[in-house]
Design an enzyme around this catalytic site. Structure first.
Site, mmCIF file in Angstrom:
data_model
loop_
_atom_site.group_PDB
_atom_site.id
_atom_site.type_symbol
_atom_site.label_atom_id
_atom_site.label_comp_id
_atom_site.label_asym_id
_atom_site.label_seq_id
_atom_site.Cartn_x
_atom_site.Cartn_y
_atom_site.Cartn_z
ATOM 1 N N GLU A 1 -3.626 0.055 8.058
ATOM 2 C CA GLU A 1 -2.557 0.476 8.561
ATOM 3 C C GLU A 1 -2.830 -0.120 10.050
ATOM 4 O O GLU A 1 -3.735 0.104 10.620
ATOM 5 C CB GLU A 1 -2.544 2.030 8.670
ATOM 6 C CG GLU A 1 -1.976 2.827 7.565
ATOM 7 C CD GLU A 1 -1.923 4.282 7.737
ATOM 8 O OE1 GLU A 1 -1.702 4.629 8.816
ATOM 9 O OE2 GLU A 1 -1.935 4.968 6.679
ATOM 10 N N TYR B 1 -4.571 1.836 15.621
ATOM 11 C CA TYR B 1 -3.373 1.862 16.503
ATOM 12 C C TYR B 1 -3.537 1.334 17.688
ATOM 13 O O TYR B 1 -2.948 0.662 18.496
ATOM 14 C CB TYR B 1 -2.567 3.056 16.095
ATOM 15 C CG TYR B 1 -2.139 3.253 14.819
ATOM 16 C CD1 TYR B 1 -0.683 2.890 14.376
ATOM 17 C CD2 TYR B 1 -2.981 3.727 14.002
ATOM 18 C CE1 TYR B 1 -0.362 3.054 13.264
ATOM 19 C CE2 TYR B 1 -2.277 4.001 12.671
ATOM 20 C CZ TYR B 1 -1.141 3.614 12.182
ATOM 21 O OH TYR B 1 -0.584 3.910 11.080
ATOM 22 N N ASN C 1 -7.785 1.746 9.306
ATOM 23 C CA ASN C 1 -6.522 2.041 9.996
ATOM 24 C C ASN C 1 -6.597 2.276 11.634
ATOM 25 O O ASN C 1 -7.749 2.770 12.109
ATOM 26 C CB ASN C 1 -5.750 3.232 9.791
ATOM 27 C CG ASN C 1 -5.583 3.514 8.418
ATOM 28 O OD1 ASN C 1 -5.452 2.431 7.593
ATOM 29 N ND2 ASN C 1 -4.918 4.647 7.684
ATOM 30 N N HIS D 1 -3.285 11.010 0.324
ATOM 31 C CA HIS D 1 -2.625 10.801 1.792
ATOM 32 C C HIS D 1 -2.024 12.034 2.299
ATOM 33 O O HIS D 1 -0.890 12.123 2.493
ATOM 34 C CB HIS D 1 -1.558 9.816 1.832
ATOM 35 C CG HIS D 1 -1.279 9.010 3.189
ATOM 36 N ND1 HIS D 1 -1.511 7.755 3.296
ATOM 37 C CD2 HIS D 1 -1.145 9.542 4.273
ATOM 38 C CE1 HIS D 1 -1.226 7.475 4.646
ATOM 39 N NE2 HIS D 1 -1.119 8.635 5.210
ATOM 40 N N ARG E 1 0.868 -1.256 0.055
ATOM 41 C CA ARG E 1 0.016 -0.024 0.037
ATOM 42 C C ARG E 1 0.828 1.310 0.113
ATOM 43 O O ARG E 1 1.607 1.457 0.935
ATOM 44 C CB ARG E 1 -0.946 0.227 1.212
ATOM 45 C CG ARG E 1 -1.697 1.281 1.172
ATOM 46 C CD ARG E 1 -2.559 1.397 2.567
ATOM 47 N NE ARG E 1 -3.119 2.953 2.275
ATOM 48 C CZ ARG E 1 -3.457 3.380 3.476
ATOM 49 N NH1 ARG E 1 -3.152 3.193 4.530
ATOM 50 N NH2 ARG E 1 -3.815 4.605 3.337
ATOM 51 N N GLU F 1 -7.463 8.457 6.050
ATOM 52 C CA GLU F 1 -7.868 9.053 7.189
ATOM 53 C C GLU F 1 -8.401 10.479 7.103
ATOM 54 O O GLU F 1 -7.854 11.456 7.617
ATOM 55 C CB GLU F 1 -6.656 9.084 8.116
ATOM 56 C CG GLU F 1 -6.166 7.432 8.505
ATOM 57 C CD GLU F 1 -5.043 7.418 9.346
ATOM 58 O OE1 GLU F 1 -4.448 8.688 9.813
ATOM 59 O OE2 GLU F 1 -4.718 6.483 9.915
#
Length: 2029
Positions: A1749, A1683, A1681, A1493, A1448, A1538
């Site tokens: 991600e 985290y 994504n 992005h 990606r 995002e």
């Protein structure tokens, strides 16, 4: 033989009979008994009255035993004999005598009691007939076997019978095993297995018979069982076989009187004993006539010798008839029985009938009224001392809609009460939306019940929470989970759930079709009930179908005062009642048929009723009777009498309809079949009773629909009845007893028990805690229930207080408070505080009623065995050898240090809480207590003091409540010396003070809590301070005298003594700084002098205990020392290490070294003080010296090491000034805190949990690992802090976990842990400004109420779990991902490409932003970044090494279109991407291309950027070009990455490009709006123009953290978490993936905030309907994504400035136990990944998901061995696997962020996320693999995690091309074994060389890491284990610097007896590591990801194998030999 009229027996004579004489046999048995509560209390009451006593036995009374037997009972037994009785029944209670099979389980008190009672019978010339079984099976056997359908129970009964024969055989000549087996079966509701149950009972009898006659019984003694005569003559031959088999010595019969003559015939082989006469089927009103007829017939039968009757039951005749015996001498002349004296009884016949006066016919109500109406007020209100039967159910009650809240949470449907409240029909417009928030507070509520000691909890299920629509088709799993957890939590705390199926909260969807007026709801209810029985019935044994159906019908459908608010008193009210009765019956039959036989439960109904007291005699008596029939009989009569409404009700309604034909009442009728179906459908009578009414018959005769008019009664109240807060409740306790009598006569008789299912009294303000009215009222009502039980013989088996806590009280909202616990509804935490009534109710429960305060219970204290005397140790070196602790721990990285350990403490671990006398007791001068130095100190300074403090001196019950609720095993408290010896001397002894501590200690032990008692906690008697205090050596003897008295007085119960608490603190603060009393400031010498005396005092007390008391009391004694942990400022600076050690020697070693080592001070301390003193020109050291004798005396004067610890400091070496003489300066150290450490309310206390582990290790090393008890550990919060003390939870979580690590991993001998403190208290010089308590104390309230904080519940949970066991959801899952799973790594153009101005690239907003000062850390830019623009080959190479099948990356819009428009296409930039994509495809790596992005062309930003809707068009044009030029190669497109960050960070906070931060309330919303539309347009472009040809996928990538509530027990935080998630991930997900629009939470919040700010409309833009349609569904998958996870809480921002944060209204924090990363915002929380993936599945209908991600950072370069990243990716990817495999989430791919270190936006290059290290100092920017790259590559190669239990997987074999960090080199080695030894020790197992050859083989090659160890992964396969049980600890581990570190998240599997080919010599050492020998050399291994062997949790594994992947640590390991490395191997040989 034949018996006329069901044989009745007794040969007595009536006064009116004067006919032929009958001579009875001298051995004829005239039987009475058993002894009953009714009888005893009647006799006790009438003891002083000289009148003939009614000696009969009422039905349903309970036998019991009194010891000693009162005189009046002895006289009664004598009188019975004089009147003709010869035998007396004694019912022996199996459950009380022998609780289980084991002889040690006998109740010796019960045994002795019955033995004494038999003696009294014999003295009275009455022979006992002992009955072994009367329906009571011991609970332990019920749990083990169930009931009589289990044959095994017969053996247990036989054991019990043998025990009884041996115990009482000498005193009993007639035994009965069972009283009527058929009745037993009926009582236990054993229907489906009735035949087998009866056979097992017969079998049990036969076994007892054989035991009895095989050596126990003399020839003249007899044994039988009682049979029902109907069974004897039935076709079932099972009973006849008993007689034929010869296993009875006589036929004992129960003879039911059928009320009509018939003929019954039985065999006449044996003699007949008529054991019992049963008239229950006869009319109550005609009972006397039946008794007389029966007597006539039996007299005839005996006189004519028709049957061989040897005895008969005389109870009914004694009870009902006046009996006069004609004897030769009067009773005063002879005490012999007329039967024994051969007296003659006369019988006169008149036409075969006995002529007696006819009794008047009274109704049940009239009978009760007649019984009680003549009571005087004194007699009526007299208080009865006594107890309820054992097993009595003490309960509190609630109802779901009144307490749960969560009205729309987790799928719950709307109820009629939700609708009713939301329509504004509740007082003050209140609702139950949150109520008590019990939906989130299961632990809180169970905590209260543990404190109360209630053994039962009556609560209701919310039908709409389980079935939201009312129907099973839509089951709500979350609701089910809630009730499962509640039930399990109750049972875990030994509280029985009593579950109500329906407590008024009908699903609104069912009300919409008519509710209970629609008979289809009956089927819906029974289906719901059936589901509940099936789901919860394995644990729920008490079911209530409906709670108070009268209220439902009358208030809900009659007056409309309750939901659903229907007013129809003519039809609906009765129709609803009709439906409820049928629904109840149907539910009962379902349970009876389908569940009872295996669940062994009971099911009934709870009916409510007032008592109706007539204003006067008739007609008011009839009106009162009618009132009860209309209220109670409406439902009770059909269920308990005959299946139909009461005749009185039907007659009265008919009468009313005749009088008022215009408004007729429509009472439905039951068919005959329905009546039969309804009758008898309750196992118990649930009765709710609150008040009484005074009834008269005068009513308004006008025809109006009025309940009272219909019933023709007028309810009123008496002026003397005390009112309550509720207008309908008046306090009339005696009404309960009368109502119970009525219920018994009218409905239950002797067969159905009564459960009081609700009683309470409301208050409405005033003193919320000191609820005297409730206390007094509850006592009075409970006492009336006791009278009903004892005096009236009523079978009351339960009492329930309404309610557990204040709650939502229907129409009254929260204004009426019924709770035993006060709930503050203004506080979002909904804290629960016990009221006075709660403590009083607890005392009643503890006493099982009301007993004299003088009666004492047997107290058993703990005895400690095997107390090991600590060995003498040599003096410490300088610095001490314990410095190895710093060497071991100080170089740990954060992950190693903070890794959370999931494991448990050893069984029996001592969980405790601590307090001290002065801090909590108060009563400073109460009852003769003398003043202490703290009294004097605080009074003289005129500051806040401890005069009252928590008032524990007067609140033992309150403190015990908290301790019980916490579940602590120990309570650490101190004794106040001046309370016992007011002036410090023995002669001043204060008995009242001693009484207080005796009561406290006894109460603790009665609650199974062990006292840990400190003798001195700083409160010296002031009188002793007046003679010098601790400066005066005379205090040594005085303290010893005080201690000696305590040992002598309390030592029989106290087994854990502490002499002094923290002596270093009061030595220094009291005598050095003067901050503490006695306020002396002589820091250079007094602290040393005082400490010297304290040590000698301690030693003397120790020896006093040791010499005088230990051998007898078996206790232990120690001293409690305090210490902070200290870290050297610089670990590589020896002076700092020495300073740290010196600091510990000065603080901890000051007292510990003399006691635990050599009797003298530490050498470092002596050296420092001695030298300082000399430098200060003193003649000798200021540190006193001990003589050799004193050293010997002090050395070893402690049995255990007690430690108080709170914080950590950083210490460095510093030469302190000489001029000031000071203990503090003597140590030459400087201390400070790391500013990053968490703060607390106490200035000098930081929460540094890992310091505790290190301190424990230091003690282990310094003092030879003594047994350690942590006697204080806690943290302070501010006095203003709420009960929601999150910081304290974090503190305990982390500190206790560090203690666990010390125990499990370091083998510290830790025995116990005490939290400081039980409650807020007086905190010395901080007064009440600091709060350490687990319970909040309101010091402004004179009641000093104690409210549990959230930390109390958390600590109780740790105690319950005995630590932190790994939860099932956190267990590691082995398995593979789906085939064709997309494994990827990611980057973004600006972050890696560089070449910012190369080949015509235009400027982007990030070019501008990074070149703007102060925007990016370290002024970094992406100008070069990783230079990927020039390094296609290098990037491709590492991708190939990584084995990904996807990559990606993003396109740089400005590189392709420099000004953002298609006016100019930069072919060079486009060609770069074409070339790169071609290279990827050639390498079989599929490109995943992100169009945007974050790097918008600056030219577009110059015209507004994403705030300008024209950018949408430019984006579409850009995308169109990309599709045209790249679409034939790219099949996976991402429109935007995002967008949340683009909108909020770029245009809201301004922390990202373009850096706009001035329009936080508008710009983010506008930008987001345009981004969503831009995405949709591009999706449609691709879908409509390119998809057909290119066949690609296109979607958007959104991002979100997972969000948990900071306080999961708090609805406000739950709402905040939900809101935070909706404003984050939901912001973009809802429009695209759900309905084309923003979520409702977001829209509502922004709109409300906007309007409140004076705006005309919402700041959140709106989509048009056409836009919504165009946006909705614009995805082929969800790119996601993720985290980390955050904890959210509510924040009420000022609504002045429009802000996104204020709109959201949340704040976030993180849990301190979560592992940190290089980025401040990223905590490692793998479990959150699975949760948010499940949220996506649920919210958006399980779309295909590509995880685009996921990764973790380090800050700066931390080396290539990135263990944190290995842990992160392994654990996060494993959560993805769980989501796929276990949860069915449709996940198609996973992407690691990032392929390589790169430009991380605003932090520049500081944070590194890469799998490959990029060296920015090297101009070539080499990409070097980190260790994580290899791990990720292995996961990809294996497509997941192969199960080691299945053997080696081919994917784990080494490949020719491997990824190796540059610092890692492969070195071949080999391994040989010493065959001479024959054994190899490996993994804790002793393995033969032969076994080793076949059982072990190599999996991975050997690697040497960091030149200090060899790193080897082995796959080890085990065969059989021949010896002890194995407990294998499987944990992922990594190695660094020669140490092994554990990685959390991998399950620990305890395996009972594994079958292996090798024998287990010893268990693996804690921490997943063990030592072993190969070829004579020692090595250490650590397990990595031990696989769970198949069947590991089963009792036997058969021939299964266990495999484990592990690291092997070869030479150069600390503590192991440094043998040369063995040579390479392929197998162990």
């Amino acid at each position: 033989m034949e018996l006329q009229n069901s044989v009745v027996v007794v040969v007595l004579i009536f006064a009116s009979l004067t006919s032929a004489e009958i001579k009875l046999p001298p051995d004829f048995m005239v039987i009475g008994g058993p002894l009953t509560n009714t009888l005893v209390n009647t006799l006790a009451k009438d003891e002083e009255k000289h009148q003939i006593i009614d000696f009969g036995v009422e039905e349903g009374t309970h036998s019991f035993c009194l010891d000693p037997l009162p005189k009046y009972l002895k006289d009664h037994l004598q009188t019975l004999h004089q009147k003709g009785l010869s035998h007396y029944k004694v019912l022996l209670p199996w459950a009380s005598i022998l609780s289980e099979d084991a002889a040690e389980k006998v109740d010796h008190n019960q045994i002795e009691c019955y033995s004494n009672f038999l003696n009294e019978l014999i003295i009275a010339n009455l022979k006992p007939i002992m009955v072994l079984y009367n329906g009571d099976i011991p609970q332990g056997l019920i749990a083990k076997y169930g009931s009589w359908e289990n044959e095994a129970l017969s053996d247990s009964f036989a054991n019990y019978a043998q025990f009884a024969f041996e115990t009482y055989g000498e005193k009993v000549d007639t035994w009965i095993t069972f009283d009527d087996p058929s009745k037993i079966i009926s009582k236990h509701k054993i229907l489906n297995t009735e035949s087998s149950a009866i056979r097992n009972i017969i079998l049990a009898h036969e076994k007892a018979y054989k035991i009895y006659h095989n050596g126990v019984a003399p020839k003249e003694e007899r044994l039988s069982l009682v049979l029902n005569i109907n069974d004897m003559i039935s076709t079932d031959i099972i009973f006849q076989q008993v007689i034929k088999a010869g296993t009875v010595d006589l036929i004992a019969l129960t003879v039911p009187y059928d009320c009509e003559p018939d003929q019954k015939s039985i065999s006449n082989i044996l003699q007949i004993l008529v054991y019992s006469l049963d008239f229950s089927q006869c009319s109550i009103s005609s009972s006397t006539e039946y008794y007389r007829t029966a007597l006539t017939e039996i007299v005839k039968a005996v006189s004519m010798n028709k049957v061989p009757i040897v005895g008969c039951d005389a109870n009914h005749f004694l009870d009902s008839l006046s009996l006069y015996y004609q004897t030769r001498n009067s009773d005063t002349e002879s005490t012999s029985s007329p039967m024994e004296g051969g007296s003659k009884l006369q019988l006169v016949e008149h036409s075969n009938k006995v002529q007696l006066p006819t009794a008047s016919v009274l109704t049940s109500y009239q009978t009760v009224w007649k019984k009680f109406s003549k009571q005087s007020p004194e007699e009526r209100d007299s208080f009865l001392q006594g107890t309820f039967p054992s097993g009595f159910l003490w309960s509190t009650a609630t109802a779901s809609f009144k307490i749960e809240g969560g009205w729309a949470e987790q799928g719950k449907g709307e109820s009629i009460w939700d609708r009713f409240a939301h329509e504004g029909k509740i007082e003050k417009n209140q609702t139950a939306d949150v109520a008590c928030d019990s939906f989130n507070k299961i632990d809180y509520d169970v905590y209260l019940m543990r404190g109360l000691r209630s053994n039962t909890y009556k609560f209701s299920l919310s039908w709409p929470r389980i079935f939201p629509t009312g129907y099973r088709a839509k089951l709500n799993q979350e609701g089910l989970d809630y009730y499962n957890k509640l039930i399990d939590s109750l049972l875990e705390s030994n509280i029985q759930p009593m579950v109500t199926l329906y407590h008024w909260d009908l699903p609104q969807s069912l009300q919409d079709i008519g509710g209970w007026q629609n008979e289809s709801v009956i089927d819906s209810f029974t289906d719901y009930a059936d589901f509940c029985f099936a789901t919860f019935g394995d644990r729920v044994k008490y079911w209530i179908t409906f709670n108070e159906p009268w209220v439902i019908s009358y208030a809900g459908y009659g007056t409309g005062q309750h939901a659903p608010g229907i007013s129809d008193l003519s039809t609906a009210v009765y129709k609803v009642g009709h439906s409820i009765i049928k629904a109840h019956a149907k539910a009962w039959h379902i349970y009876d048929k389908n569940y009872r036989s295996w669940q062994y439960g009971q099911i009934g109904i709870a009916l409510n009723s007032d008592w109706a007291e007539p204003s006067s005699d008739n007609p008011d008596v009839s009106a009162a009777d009618r009132y009860l029939q209309f209220m109670l009989g409406w439902f009770a009569h059909p269920i308990f009498v005959n299946g139909d409404y009461p005749a009185a009700v039907k007659k009265q309604i008919e009468k009313y309809n005749q009088e008022c034909s215009s408004t007729p009442i429509q009472l439905p009728s039951f068919t005959e079949k329905e009546k039969e179906y309804i009758n008898g459908t309750s196992d118990f009578f649930g009765l709710s009773h609150y008040t009484s009414r005074l009834i008269n018959s005068t009513t308004n005769k006008t025809c109006g629909l009025n309940y009272n008019r219909v019933g023709d009664f007028s309810p009123q109240v008496h002026s003397s009845w005390p009112p309550t807060a509720s207008p309908w409740i008046y306090v009339v306790p005696w009404g309960l007893r009368r109502l119970l009598s009525f219920v018994t006569l009218e409905y239950t008789g002797s067969n159905i028990p009564i459960y009081i299912t609700g009683h309470g009294v409301p208050t409405n303000g005033g003193d919320s805690i000191n609820d005297t009215l409730r206390t007094e009222t509850s006592v009075a009502y409970i006492n009336e229930a006791l009278k009903a039980f004892i005096i009236d013989g009523i079978d009351v088996k339960a009492f329930t207080i309404w309610s557990l806590m204040d709650n939502f009280e229907g129409p009254q909202g929260y204004s009426h408070r019924f709770g035993l616990h006060y709930v503050n509804f203004e506080d979002s935490n909904r804290p629960r505080t016990p009221k006075k009534s709660a403590y009083f109710y607890t005392r009643i429960i503890e006493n099982n009623g009301f007993v004299n305060s003088s009666s004492k219970k047997l107290i058993q204290s703990l005895t400690l065995n095997n107390i090991r005397r600590l060995t003498n140790l040599s003096a410490s070196e300088v610095p001490s050898k314990a410095k190895v602790v710093w060497e071991k721990f100080s170089n740990q990285d954060k992950m190693e240090r903070d890794n959370f350990l999931h494991d448990t403490f050893p069984e029996g671990f001592g969980w405790s809480v601590s307090t001290s006398a002065y801090q909590i007791e108060g009563g400073w001068n109460a009852d003769g207590k003398g003043p202490s130095i703290w009294d004097n100190f605080t009074h003289n300074l005129n500051i806040q003091n401890g005069d009252v403090t928590c008032d524990s001196y007067n609140k033992i019950d309150e403190d015990l409540y908290m301790l019980r609720a916490l579940r602590v095993k120990n309570y650490h408290f101190s004794i106040s010396w001046p309370r016992i010896f007011p002036n410090g001397h023995l002669e001043s002894l204060n008995p009242l003070g001693v009484d207080y501590y005796n009561k406290l200690i006894d109460s603790l032990l009665a609650n199974n809590i062990t006292p840990m008692v400190t003798l001195y906690h700083w409160d010296l008697p002031q009188a002793l301070q007046d003679i010098g205090g601790w400066e005066n050596e005379t205090l040594i003897d005085l303290f010893n005298a005080y201690a000696d008295y305590c040992f002598r007085t309390f030592g029989d119960r106290v087994k854990f003594w502490i002499t002094f608490s923290e002596p270093s603190v009061f030595s220094w603060e009291g005598y050095g700084t003067g901050v503490f009393p006695p306020s002396l400031k002589k820091p250079g010498n007094l602290p040393y002098i005082v400490a010297h005396i304290l040590l000698k005092a301690h030693a003397k007390v120790f020896h006093t205990y040791d010499d005088k008391y230990r051998s007898m009391q078996k206790g232990l004694i120690s001293i409690s020392l305090n210490a902070d942990w200290v870290e050297p400022k610089m670990m590589n600076e020896p002076r700092d290490v020495a300073a740290a050690d010196r600091y510990l020697q000065f603080t901890l070693g000051w007292f510990a070294h003399p006691i635990f080592k050599n009797g003298d001070y530490p050498q470092a301390m002596k050296w420092q003080v001695g030298n300082k003193s000399e430098l200060q020109r003193l003649s000798s050291s200021r540190l006193p010296q001990f003589t050799e004798k004193e050293k010997s005396y002090i050395r070893g004067s402690a049995d255990v090491f007690c430690l108080n610890m709170h914080t950590t400091k950083i210490v460095s070496h510093q030469i302190n000034k000489l001029k000031t003489l000071s203990y503090e300066y003597d140590r030459d150290t400087a201390e400070k805190f790391d500013p990053s450490w968490p703060t607390s309310a106490a200035k000098n206390f930081r929460a540094v949990a890992w310091g505790l582990r290190r301190l424990l290790n230091w003690i282990k090393e310094e003092y030879n690992n003594p047994p350690i008890y942590i006697t204080e550990n806690g943290v302070a919060t501010k006095s203003s802090s709420s009960v929601d003390d999150t910081d304290r939870i974090f503190y305990y979580k982390t500190y206790i976990n560090e203690a666990l690590k010390a125990y499990k991993l370091d083998h510290v001998n830790l025995k116990g842990y005490a939290a400081k403190s039980l409650m807020d208290s007086f905190e010395w010089i901080n007064e009440y400004n600091l709060r350490y308590g687990l319970h909040h104390v309101n010091f402004k309230d004179p009641n000093r109420p104690r409210t549990p904080k959230r930390s109390a519940h958390y600590f109780a949970g740790i105690i319950r779990d005995n630590g932190f066991p790994l939860q099932k959801d956190d267990e590691f899952l082995y398995g593979e991902f789906p085939k064709n799973f997309a494994w990827s790594a990611a980057t973004a153009a600006y972050q890696v490409e560089g070449a910012w101005r190369a080949d015509g690239k235009g400027l982007s907003i990030w070019d501008t932003f990074s070149h703007t000062p102060f925007k990016v850390g370290n002024d970094d830019t992406g100008d070069i970044a990783c230079d990927s623009y020039h390094k296609i080959e290098e990037d491709l190479a590492i991708l190939e090494e990584l084995k990904v099948n996807h990559y990606r990356f993003s396109l740089s819009w400005a590189r392709i279109l420099p000004d953002g428009t298609t006016r100019f296409v930069n072919e060079a930039g486009l060609n770069y991407y074409i070339k790169f994509i071609d290279a990827l495809l050639k390498a079989n790596i599929k490109p995943q291309v992100t169009l945007y992005h974050w790097d918008l062309p600056q030219a577009l930003q110059d015209v507004g950027g994403w705030e300008n809707s024209s950018t949408i068009d430019r984006f579409v044009e850009y995308a169109n070009l990309c599709f045209q030029r790249l679409g034939d190669k790219v099949k996976f497109w991402i429109t935007l990455n995002e967008p949340y960050n683009t909108a909020l960070l770029g245009y809201g906070y301004g922390t990202a490009a373009p850096g706009i931060g001035t329009r936080l309330g508008t710009a983010p919303y506008v930008v987001a709006h345009n981004l969503i539309k831009a995405h949709a347009e591009v999706w449609h472009l691709y879908n409509e123009t390119y998809r057909a040809q290119q066949q690609g996928l296109i979607s958007i990538t959104i991002n979100s953290d997972w969000v948990e509530p900071r306080n999961p027990y708090k609805q406000e935080d739950v709402d905040a978490a939900k809101r935070h998630l909706m404003f984050y991930g939901g912001w973009f997900a809802y429009p695209i993936f759900k309905d084309g629009d923003y979520n409702e939470i977001m829209k509502t919040r922004v709109r409300e905030k906007s309007l409140a700010q004076g705006l005309a409309k919402s700041r959140l833009p709106e989509f048009t309907e056409s836009e919504k349609r165009r946006i909705k569904g614009t995805y082929d998958y969800m790119g996601f994504n993720h985290y980390t996870t955050v904890l959210a809480f509510n924040v009420n921002f000022a609504n002045v400035i429009p802000m996104y944060d204020a709109d959201r209204g949340t704040g976030t924090t993180t849990d301190r136990s979560w592992l940190s990363s290089g980025s401040f915002w990223l905590k490692m929380t793998p479990w959150g990944y699975r949760k948010i993936l499940n949220w996506i599945k649920k919210e958006f209908n399980n779309p295909p998901i590509y995880l685009t991600e996921n990764g973790v950072s380090e800050h700066g370069h931390k080396g290539l061995n990135d263990t944190w990243r290995i842990y992160y990716h392994q654990s996060y990817i494993n959560e993805v696997l769980k989501a796929i495999k276990l949860d069915g989430v449709d996940i198609r791919g996973y992407t690691a962020w990032s392929l390589m270190d790169n430009f991380e936006w605003a932090v520049g290059y500081a944070d590194r996320f890469g799998l490959f290290y990029v060296n920015y100092t090297d101009s070539s920017l080499p990409r070097i693999p980190k260790a994580s790259a290899k791990v990720y590559s292995t996961i990809i190669r294996c497509n997941g995690f192969p199960d080691p239990a299945l053997g080696p997987h081919k994917c784990l074999q080494s490949e020719a091309t491997t990824i190796e960090p540059s610092t890692v080199k492969t070195t071949p080695t080999s391994l040989t074994t010493n065959t001479d030894e024959g054994q190899i020790y490996f993994l804790g197992l002793e393995i033969s060389s032969v076994d080793a050859a076949s059982a072990l083989y190599t999996l991975f090659t050997i690697s040497i890491i960091a030149n200090c160890f060899y790193w080897l992964s082995l796959h080890i396969k085990f065969g059989k284990v021949e010896k002890e049980t194995a407990q294998l600890l499987g944990r992922a581990a990594h190695l660094q610097d020669g140490h092994i570190f554990q990685t959390p998240g991998v399950r620990r599997w305890p395996c009972e007896v594994m079958k292996c080919d090798i024998s287990l010599e010893r268990k693996i050492q804690g921490g997943g590591e063990c030592d072993f020998k190969i070829a004579g050399s020692k090595y250490r291994i650590a397990l990595l990801g031990l696989g769970s062997p198949r069947g590991c949790n089963s009792p036997s594994l058969g021939s299964q194998s266990l495999s484990a992947t592990m690291y092997l640590l070869l030479p150069n390991v600390p503590g192991l030999s440094n043998s040369p490395a063995p040579p390479a191997w392929t197998h162990f040989a």
